[in-house]
Structure formats: structure tokens, C-alpha cells
Write an enzyme that holds these catalytic residues in place. Structure first.
Site, PDB file in Angstrom:
ATOM      1  N   CYS B  72       0.628  -1.119  -0.087  1.00 47.60           N
ATOM      2  CA  CYS B  72      -0.109  -0.078   0.086  1.00 47.60           C
ATOM      3  C   CYS B  72       0.993   1.434  -0.075  1.00 47.60           C
ATOM      4  CB  CYS B  72      -0.982   0.194   1.221  1.00 47.60           C
ATOM      5  SG  CYS B  72      -1.918  -1.539   1.579  1.00 47.60           S
ATOM      6  N   CYS B  75       2.325   3.095  -3.228  1.00 48.17           N
ATOM      7  CA  CYS B  75       1.617   3.999  -3.929  1.00 48.17           C
ATOM      8  C   CYS B  75       1.219   5.340  -3.050  1.00 48.17           C
ATOM      9  CB  CYS B  75       0.486   3.591  -4.643  1.00 48.17           C
ATOM     10  SG  CYS B  75       0.627   2.172  -5.967  1.00 48.17           S
ATOM     11  N   CYS B 110      -8.399  -2.180  -4.218  1.00 43.44           N
ATOM     12  CA  CYS B 110      -6.779  -1.718  -4.288  1.00 43.44           C
ATOM     13  C   CYS B 110      -5.955  -3.238  -4.522  1.00 43.44           C
ATOM     14  CB  CYS B 110      -6.541  -1.066  -3.059  1.00 43.44           C
ATOM     15  SG  CYS B 110      -5.863   0.727  -3.561  1.00 43.44           S
ATOM     16  N   CYS B 173     -34.871  -0.415  12.499  1.00 39.53           N
ATOM     17  CA  CYS B 173     -33.925   0.296  12.996  1.00 39.53           C
ATOM     18  C   CYS B 173     -34.371   1.657  13.787  1.00 39.53           C
ATOM     19  CB  CYS B 173     -32.942   0.654  12.107  1.00 39.53           C
ATOM     20  SG  CYS B 173     -32.179  -0.549  11.059  1.00 39.53           S
ATOM     21  N   CYS B 176     -36.031   1.836  17.595  1.00 34.17           N
ATOM     22  CA  CYS B 176     -35.010   1.811  18.845  1.00 34.17           C
ATOM     23  C   CYS B 176     -34.041   3.024  18.638  1.00 34.17           C
ATOM     24  CB  CYS B 176     -34.040   0.487  18.778  1.00 34.17           C
ATOM     25  SG  CYS B 176     -35.267  -0.776  19.460  1.00 34.17           S
ATOM     26  N   HIS B 177     -33.620   3.016  17.621  1.00 29.32           N
ATOM     27  CA  HIS B 177     -32.229   3.982  17.413  1.00 29.32           C
ATOM     28  C   HIS B 177     -32.764   5.513  17.175  1.00 29.32           C
ATOM     29  CE1 HIS B 177     -29.891   0.700  18.069  1.00 29.32           C
ATOM     30  NE2 HIS B 177     -30.413   0.131  17.068  1.00 29.32           N
ATOM     31  N   ARG B 214     -21.738  -5.574  13.063  1.00 30.30           N
ATOM     32  CA  ARG B 214     -22.911  -5.113  13.684  1.00 30.30           C
ATOM     33  C   ARG B 214     -24.319  -4.930  13.238  1.00 30.30           C
ATOM     34  NH1 ARG B 214     -25.330  -5.286  16.949  1.00 30.30           N
ATOM     35  NH2 ARG B 214     -25.697  -3.867  19.215  1.00 30.30           N
ATOM     36  N   CYS B 218     -27.685  -6.898  14.611  1.00 27.84           N
ATOM     37  CA  CYS B 218     -28.932  -6.382  14.953  1.00 27.84           C
ATOM     38  C   CYS B 218     -30.058  -6.826  14.181  1.00 27.84           C
ATOM     39  CB  CYS B 218     -28.886  -4.678  14.699  1.00 27.84           C
ATOM     40  SG  CYS B 218     -29.062  -3.567  15.944  1.00 27.84           S
TER      41      CYS B 218
END
Lengths: 151, 257
Positions: B72, B75, B110, B173, B176-177, B214, B218
Site C-alpha cells: 500500500c 503508492c 486496491c 432500526c 429503537c435508534h 454489527r 442487530c
């Protein structure tokens, strides 16, 4: 591709299809809503309040993820929903039954799941597809327990 | 036309189902819901278990790989300079695909295009480490994805997924959030779901994990079918969440309970 491998894939695909198909095996028992209640037991018999309490505090039933209640031995209870203490004073047995079976029938925007419903749901996971969250027997046990929670 | 119909539908859905998006001045990182001990673990690099992956990532950054035998660093040189602020702009629009890619997918592009190496698997030690190393260079930088006008329809798709009730528990989602982030689910803070610190170290996982991991957890929690790693839905959700967290500082590698 070897034939054995191909037939295995066909078999797996068939199994996956079977898992995705609506489950006819778990036929829900019919019930009648009267006003804001389901007056008659889903099973035709009275539930067991002791088993009902055990179910309510069991995490997999999901009740105490959102509700708290008279469960001093339970360290982890939710506060997203009303405390269950006094449920039996606030609601009749039939009202409690409808609230468990299909709370959305009373309030379309409620976050309380419908515990005895398999239709009108989206993208249910394979392990749960075609099954209600609780069985009719479990709902009757929980109703039998909740009516004992009096102020 | 289709987009307009979509937006109209979304607006109608939002009106029916959602109380409101969280006002800008009330947005809170998951950090602010944590205990003092867990906060201290994140704050002190020598105590933060996520820093081990960052160090791993630094090694990988400098290691030559693939048929091209390039690192990496060959470059991009010094990541402290070249990667500063980059993670704050992801997911970003990838012209070759005509859709957004997240930072993990960018790193794998990449690898395949420039290093001519095989892509790392999702949640592999290497991919998490490199992602954490790159993202850590943006620590403190305000999150700012979604400026590219070509991203707008994907942000909207992510928003629609966020609002979509699903699973056996029939929850979105947002239930709750957006609507209940100040409450507790089985004794644990719900939080606003602001993705400020990914990849992050979760004590529950005893490991570093991605935002996709994650999200999948959920989604399984509401007993819905989790989207596959790398699926457009997960990237759209990531994009929406990052645009929703616009202006909040990057915390990578965060620590969460």
C-alpha cells in the site's frame, strides 16, 4: 461438475426452498376479537401461571427485554415499555390476550411485536419463518400469570 | 421519475411510522453511553485492544503483496498524510460499479486491481487490521460522506431500509435508534446507532469487528434474515448511517460494550 456434487446442490436448493415456503405445519389456531379483547382461550383451557412467570422472565420470550416488572431476581430488565406490575388490574384476561396475540391490532405504530401472528411480516429469518414468537400454550400461560399481577 | 416516486413514498412512510430524526444538537456517540471504565479503555491507546489491530494494519500497509509485488505504502506513501480524513468520506461512490463501496471494499479493490492479490475475506484479521489502520488516520476528523450527488439515491435506499420494519419481531432500526435511544433494552443502553468508531473493539465479541458485522447482529436480533456481507443493502445502510452522523468525529478504533 461431478454428478454427486450436483445432486447435493439440488438437494440443498430443495431444502432451502422448503425452508422458505410458508410453513403449513404451524397452523395458528383461530380466535375471535371482541372489541379490544380476545375473550376465549386460544387452547380452550386455562394456562399455568407458574409456567407463565418463568416464560416472562426467560430472555428468549423477549418480554423483559422491553418490560420491567415484579422480578427482583432479574438484574436486566428493559424500560422501553410499561412496567408489568398491576397488569391484571389494568386489563382483563381477554384484553391481555389480544395485547399478546396482536398488539398492532389496537395500535398500528406500536413497537410491541405480535406474538401470535405469521402474516404481514417482512424478511423473517429462516429459523423463525412461518412460526409465531410464542405458541398458543405459551400465550395462555403468560396470560394466566399476568392476570395475577394486581395492585 | 422513479426517484421522485421513491422519495414521495419514503416521505409518506416516514410520516406514518417515525416520530422524528434525531435533532443535530441531540446526537450522541455510543461512547457517551458507556461506563467510565470502558471510556478509559478507548481513550488510552495502550489500554485500547483495538490498537493491536491498528499496529497489525501498519505492518500490512508496508508489506508487499500480490503479483504486482507492491505494498500500500508504495503508492500511498505515509498513511498519516495520505489517509488522513479518507475514512470519514466512506462509503464512497465507485464509478466502475455505479454504486457506493465501503472502506473494506475499497481496500480489497486496491488489492485486486493494483496489487493483483486476492481480496481479503470479510471480517478477516487482515481486512479489519488494514481498515482500522486507515480509519485511525481520520481520528477526530468530522464524518462527511454522501456529498457526491450520485450517492443521493443510495442514501435514500439506506434510509428506507432503516425505516423498514422486518423480522419476526417486526421492528425497524428507527424504532429503537431514532425513537428510543434514551431507553434501555434488557438493562443495556440502546444508543443512537451512530457509526463513529468502526472497525471497533466490542467487549461482547472479544474482537475487532466491522459495521457490517454489527448491522448483521442487530438484524438477527429482530429475527430477520441478515443481509450477506458485501450486499448492497448493508453498504446502503452504512452510507445512510454515516450521512446521519455527519459532522461527528471519527473515533476508530472505538471500544464498545
Amino acid at each position: 461438475m461431478p454428478l454427486a456434487r450436483r445432486s447435493l446442490i439440488v438437494l440443498l436448493a430443495a431444502a432451502a426452498f422448503a425452508a422458505c415456503a410458508p410453513a403449513g405445519a404451524e397452523e395458528l389456531r383461530p380466535y375471535t376479537v371482541v372489541g379490544d379483547a380476545i375473550p376465549a382461550s386460544l387452547t380452550g383451557t386455562r394456562g399455568d401461571a407458574t409456567r407463565g412467570r418463568a416464560l416472562v422472565v426467560e430472555r428468549s420470550s423477549t418480554c423483559i427485554l422491553c418490560h420491567s416488572g415484579p422480578f427482583p431476581e432479574q438484574a436486566f430488565q428493559g424500560d422501553l415499555a410499561p412496567n408489568l406490575s398491576g397488569s391484571g388490574s389494568r386489563w382483563s384476561e381477554g384484553q391481555l390476550r389480544l395485547r399478546l396475540v396482536d398488539a398492532a391490532h389496537l395500535n398500528a405504530t406500536t413497537i410491541m411485536p405480535s406474538y401470535y401472528r405469521v402474516d404481514g411480516l417482512t424478511r423473517v429469518g429462516n429459523s423463525w419463518r412461518g412460526k409465531p414468537i410464542l405458541s398458543a400454550e405459551q400465550i395462555e400461560d403468560i396470560v394466566a400469570y399476568l392476570v395475577t399481577l394486581r395492585n | 421519475m422513479r426517484v421522485a416516486a421513491c422519495i414521495a413514498l419514503l416521505t409518506a412512510m416516514a410520516g406514518a411510522a417515525l416520530a422524528a430524526e434525531i435533532p443535530l444538537d441531540q446526537r450522541r456517540s455510543g461512547y457517551s453511553f458507556m461506563s467510565a471504565d470502558t471510556k478509559a479503555m478507548q481513550d488510552e491507546d495502550t489500554d485500547n485492544p483495538g490498537m493491536l489491530s491498528v499496529l497489525d494494519g501498519e505492518t500490512l500497509w508496508k508489506r508487499k503483496a500480490g503479483t504486482a509485488d507492491k505494498a500500500c505504502a508504495d503508492c500511498h506513501n505515509d498513511a498519516h498524510v495520505s489517509m488522513k480524513g479518507v475514512a470519514a468520506h466512506y462509503p464512497a461512490f465507485e464509478k466502475a460499479f455505479g454504486k457506493p463501496v465501503d472502506l473494506e471494499a475499497r481496500i480489497n479493490l486496491c488489492r485486486t486491481n493494483h496489487q493483483q492479490a486476492s481480496p481479503f475475506a470479510y471480517e478477516s484479521r487482515e481486512l479489519l487490521a488494514l481498515t482500522a489502520y486507515v480509519a485511525q488516520q481520520s481520528r477526530g476528523v468530522p464524518i462527511a460522506p454522501g456529498d457526491d450527488p450520485e450517492l443521493a439515491p443510495f442514501v435514500e435506499k439506506g434510509h428506507a431500509l432503516f425505516m423498514q420494519r422486518q423480522g419476526q419481531l417486526n421492528l425497524a432500526c428507527a424504532n429503537c435508534h431514532d425513537d428510543n435511544w434514551d431507553k434501555k433494552l434488557a438493562g443495556s443502553a440502546i444508543t443512537q446507532g451512530q457509526p463513529t468508531g468502526y472497525p471497533l473493539y466490542r467487549l461482547e465479541w472479544q474482537a475487532l469487528g466491522s459495521l457490517q458485522r454489527r448491522l448483521r447482529a442487530c438484524i438477527t436480533g429482530i429475527r430477520a434474515q441478515a443481509y450477506d456481507y458485501g450486499s448492497p443493502e448493508l453498504v446502503e445502510l452504512e452510507l445512510y448511517l454515516m450521512s446521519r452522523a455527519r459532522g461527528m468525529p471519527v473515533e476508530t478504533p472505538a471500544v464498545r460494550p
